[in-house]
Structures are given as structure tokens and as C-alpha cells.
Design a protein around this motif. Structure first.
Motif, PDB file in Angstrom:
ATOM      1  N   UNK A  73      -0.056  -4.281   8.352  1.00  0.00           N
ATOM      2  CA  UNK A  73      -1.100  -3.657   7.552  1.00  0.00           C
ATOM      3  C   UNK A  73      -0.426  -2.950   6.377  1.00  0.00           C
ATOM      4  N   UNK A  74      -0.949  -3.192   5.192  1.00  0.00           N
ATOM      5  CA  UNK A  74      -0.387  -2.556   4.005  1.00  0.00           C
ATOM      6  C   UNK A  74      -0.832  -1.091   3.932  1.00  0.00           C
ATOM      7  N   UNK A  75      -0.157  -0.347   3.095  1.00  0.00           N
ATOM      8  CA  UNK A  75      -0.508   1.065   2.903  1.00  0.00           C
ATOM      9  C   UNK A  75      -1.939   1.198   2.375  1.00  0.00           C
ATOM     10  N   UNK A  76      -2.320   0.294   1.490  1.00  0.00           N
ATOM     11  CA  UNK A  76      -3.680   0.327   0.943  1.00  0.00           C
ATOM     12  C   UNK A  76      -4.715   0.060   2.034  1.00  0.00           C
ATOM     13  N   UNK A  77      -4.467  -0.928   2.873  1.00  0.00           N
ATOM     14  CA  UNK A  77      -5.388  -1.234   3.967  1.00  0.00           C
ATOM     15  C   UNK A  77      -5.492  -0.055   4.926  1.00  0.00           C
ATOM     16  N   UNK A  78      -4.375   0.594   5.191  1.00  0.00           N
ATOM     17  CA  UNK A  78      -4.379   1.765   6.063  1.00  0.00           C
ATOM     18  C   UNK A  78      -5.243   2.871   5.464  1.00  0.00           C
ATOM     19  N   UNK A  79      -5.095   3.124   4.171  1.00  0.00           N
ATOM     20  CA  UNK A  79      -5.915   4.157   3.513  1.00  0.00           C
ATOM     21  C   UNK A  79      -7.397   3.795   3.564  1.00  0.00           C
ATOM     22  N   UNK A  80      -7.713   2.519   3.352  1.00  0.00           N
ATOM     23  CA  UNK A  80      -9.109   2.086   3.399  1.00  0.00           C
ATOM     24  C   UNK A  80      -9.690   2.269   4.802  1.00  0.00           C
ATOM     25  N   UNK A  81      -8.910   1.925   5.821  1.00  0.00           N
ATOM     26  CA  UNK A  81      -9.357   2.106   7.210  1.00  0.00           C
ATOM     27  C   UNK A  81      -9.577   3.592   7.501  1.00  0.00           C
TER      28      UNK A  81
END
Length: 55
Positions: free
Chosen positions: A1-9
Motif C-alpha cells: 500500500x502506498x503512502x497516499x493509499x494509506x492516507x486515503x484509507x
């Protein structure tokens, strides 16, 4: 999981937590709580180093 995906989650999880606190209907609160638990479990599964929101 990318950092961006983590922030979105994490943002999605925060929105559901907020709704859970604001809702007055007990059924809706229970459903939102289930959603929050599922999102947290998904984050822990996809990102083992995730231990909660960065508040």
C-alpha cells in the motif's frame, strides 16, 4: 500500500468514526461501528505497521 493509499484509507476511517459519534439512531451507530472495525482490520492486514490514526 502506498503512502497516499494509506492516507486515503485513514481519511475514510476518520469520516466513518465521525459519523459514528454523531448519529443518534442505535441501528445506524451499530452499522457504522461495524464499518469502522472492518476498515481498521483491512488497514492492519494491508499495512502491518499501522497501529491507528495519526492524531
Amino acid at each position: 500500500m502506498t503512502e497516499r493509499q494509506l492516507r486515503e484509507q485513514e481519511c475514510q476511517l476518520a469520516r466513518y468514526r465521525h459519523l459514528e459519534r454523531e448519529v443518534t439512531d442505535p441501528l445506524a451507530a451499530g452499522l457504522l461501528h461495524s464499518i469502522v472495525e472492518e476498515l481498521e482490520a483491512e488497514l492492519r492486514k494491508d499495512c502491518p505497521h499501522w497501529h491507528g490514526p495519526r492524531d
